[in-house]
Design an enzyme around this catalytic site. Structure first.
Site, PDB file in Angstrom:
ATOM      1  N   ARG A  45      37.080  51.252  27.862  1.00  0.00           N
ATOM      2  CA  ARG A  45      36.711  51.071  29.264  1.00  0.00           C
ATOM      3  C   ARG A  45      37.945  50.703  30.088  1.00  0.00           C
ATOM      4  NH1 ARG A  45      35.644  45.825  31.116  1.00  0.00           N
ATOM      5  NH2 ARG A  45      34.042  46.666  32.483  1.00  0.00           N
ATOM      6  N   ILE A  47      41.272  50.356  32.126  1.00  0.00           N
ATOM      7  CA  ILE A  47      42.626  50.867  31.971  1.00  0.00           C
ATOM      8  C   ILE A  47      42.841  51.457  30.580  1.00  0.00           C
ATOM      9  CG2 ILE A  47      45.063  50.194  31.860  1.00  0.00           C
ATOM     10  CD1 ILE A  47      44.416  48.143  34.092  1.00  0.00           C
ATOM     11  N   ASP A  70      38.293  43.793  16.335  1.00  0.00           N
ATOM     12  CA  ASP A  70      38.529  42.646  17.203  1.00  0.00           C
ATOM     13  C   ASP A  70      39.987  42.251  17.025  1.00  0.00           C
ATOM     14  OD1 ASP A  70      38.709  40.239  18.547  1.00  0.00           O
ATOM     15  OD2 ASP A  70      36.903  39.371  17.647  1.00  0.00           O
ATOM     16  N   VAL A  71      40.799  42.422  18.070  1.00  0.00           N
ATOM     17  CA  VAL A  71      42.242  42.178  17.929  1.00  0.00           C
ATOM     18  C   VAL A  71      42.573  40.707  17.697  1.00  0.00           C
ATOM     19  CG1 VAL A  71      42.801  44.190  19.352  1.00  0.00           C
ATOM     20  CG2 VAL A  71      42.689  41.915  20.409  1.00  0.00           C
ATOM     21  N   ASN A 131      46.824  46.663  25.002  1.00  0.00           N
ATOM     22  CA  ASN A 131      46.057  46.624  26.244  1.00  0.00           C
ATOM     23  C   ASN A 131      44.998  45.534  26.314  1.00  0.00           C
ATOM     24  OD1 ASN A 131      44.726  47.849  28.744  1.00  0.00           O
ATOM     25  ND2 ASN A 131      43.102  48.088  27.236  1.00  0.00           N
ATOM     26  N   TYR A 186      44.616  33.315  32.010  1.00  0.00           N
ATOM     27  CA  TYR A 186      44.920  34.734  32.226  1.00  0.00           C
ATOM     28  C   TYR A 186      46.330  34.908  32.767  1.00  0.00           C
ATOM     29  CZ  TYR A 186      44.497  39.537  33.916  1.00  0.00           C
ATOM     30  OH  TYR A 186      44.699  40.884  34.141  1.00  0.00           O
ATOM     31  N   LYS A 243      49.505  36.586  30.562  1.00  0.00           N
ATOM     32  CA  LYS A 243      50.156  37.795  31.061  1.00  0.00           C
ATOM     33  C   LYS A 243      51.641  37.539  31.318  1.00  0.00           C
ATOM     34  CE  LYS A 243      46.670  40.662  31.043  1.00  0.00           C
ATOM     35  NZ  LYS A 243      46.653  41.776  30.063  1.00  0.00           N
TER      36      LYS A 243
END
Length: 253
Positions: free
Chosen positions: A17, A19, A64-65, A91, A152, A156
Site C-alpha cells: 500500500r 508509497i 513482519d520486519v 520502506n 516518527y 526518520k
C-alpha cells in the site's frame, strides 16, 4: 525513459500500500523483478496478483520486519529465488507506533532496527551485483522541527543519518546508499485523504504550505526512488532527495 532496471532484481519492504506499493509497481513497469513483503497475507496476495496480471514479475511474502529472524530468512530466500539482488528499498514504518513509551519501542524495532536487519542481510547479495544500491524511505518529518516530541520524526531523522553514514562505509565496496524524504503524500486510503474528509481544516492548512499548490503523489515519489535505485544514478550516493513540492524551507545544499 529506461533507467536500466530491466533485468535487475529488487527488494522492497512494505510493498502492498501507499508509497511501497507504488515503488513495487514502478520497478516492475521498468522491467525489474521485485520481491516485496508486508504483514497482511491477503494484501500480499492481492498485490502480487494485480501486478502480475499487468505483466509485472513480482513475488510477495508475509513478513513482519520487526521480527529479525523471518526478515533475514526472507531477504536470503528472495535473493536466492531471483538469482541475485541489485536494489534494496527500505520502506516500512510504524508511523509513530501509536504513541507513548510503547510507540517508541515499536517505532525503534520497525523503522530503525528493521532497516538495520534488512540492510545487513542484503549486503552479501548486493556485493555480487554490478550495480548495487540501497534506498531508504524517510520523510520531511526528519528535517523539520516537530510540533511535539514523537518517535516518527526521530526515527526518520535517524534513518537519514544512517543512510548517509552507510554511503561512506559501503562506497568502497561499490554500493550506493541514498534516502528519499517525501512530504505529505495524497493517495486513496492514506492519512491525508482521511484528513481531507474528516479534518478538512487540517488538510487545507497543510496544502497551503506547499508552494506547488498540492500534495505529491505516490507515483512521483516512486519515480524518484526508481531513479536513485537504478544504474542511471550511478554517481549519486549519500544524498537525501526531498520530494515535497517545495514545502520545506531549508535549503538543500
Amino acid at each position: 525513459m529506461e533507467l536500466g532496471l530491466r533485468g535487475r532484481m529488487a527488494l522492497v519492504s512494505g510493498g502492498t500500500r501507499g508509497i511501497g506499493r507504488g515503488i513495487v509497481e514502478a520497478m516492475a513497469e521498468q522491467g525489474a523483478t521485485v520481491a516485496f513483503c508486508a504483514r497482511t497475507p491477503a494484501h500480499v496476495t492481492a498485490t502480487e496478483t494485480e501486478i502480475r496480471n499487468r505483466g509485472g514479475a513480482v513475488h510477495g511474502a508475509t513478513v513482519d520486519v520487526a521480527d529479525p529472524g523471518p526478515l533475514q530468512a526472507w531477504v536470503a530466500g528472495a535473493a536466492r529465488s531471483m538469482g541475485g539482488l541489485d536494489a534494496v528499498v527500505v520502506n516500512v514504518s510504524a508511523a509513530g507506533g501509536g504513541g507513548g513509551a510503547q510507540g517508541w519501542r515499536t517505532s525503534l524495532e520497525t523503522d530503525l532496527l528493521g532497516a538495520l536487519t534488512m540492510v545487513e542481510a542484503a549486503l552479501p547479495h548486493l556485493a555480487r551485483s554490478s550495480a548495487p544500491s540501497i534506498t531508504v524511505i524517510a520523510s520531511t518529518a526528519a528535517i523539520e522541527v516537530p510540533d511535539g516530541s514523537g518517535p516518527y520524526h526521530a526515527m526518520k531523522a535517524a534513518l537519514v543519518n544512517h543512510a548517509a553514514g552507510l554511503a561512506r562505509t559501503l562506497g568502497p565496496r561499490g554500493i550506493r546508499v541514498n534516502s528519499v524524504s517525501p512530504g505529505p503524500v495524497l493517495y486513496p486510503g492514506g492519512f491525508w485523504q482521511q484528513s481531507q474528509a474528516a479534518r478538512p481544516a487540517q488538510f487545507e492548512a497543510m496544502r497551503a504550505r506547499i508552494p506547488l499548490g498540492r500534495m505529491v503523489t505516490v507515483a512521483e515519489v516512486a519515480k524518484a526512488v526508481c531513479f536513485l535505485a537504478s544504474p542511471s544514478a550511478s554517481g549519486i550516493s549519500g544524498i537525501n532527495l526531498v520530494v515535497d513540492g517545495a514545502m520545506t524551507q531549508r535549503v538543500q545544499y
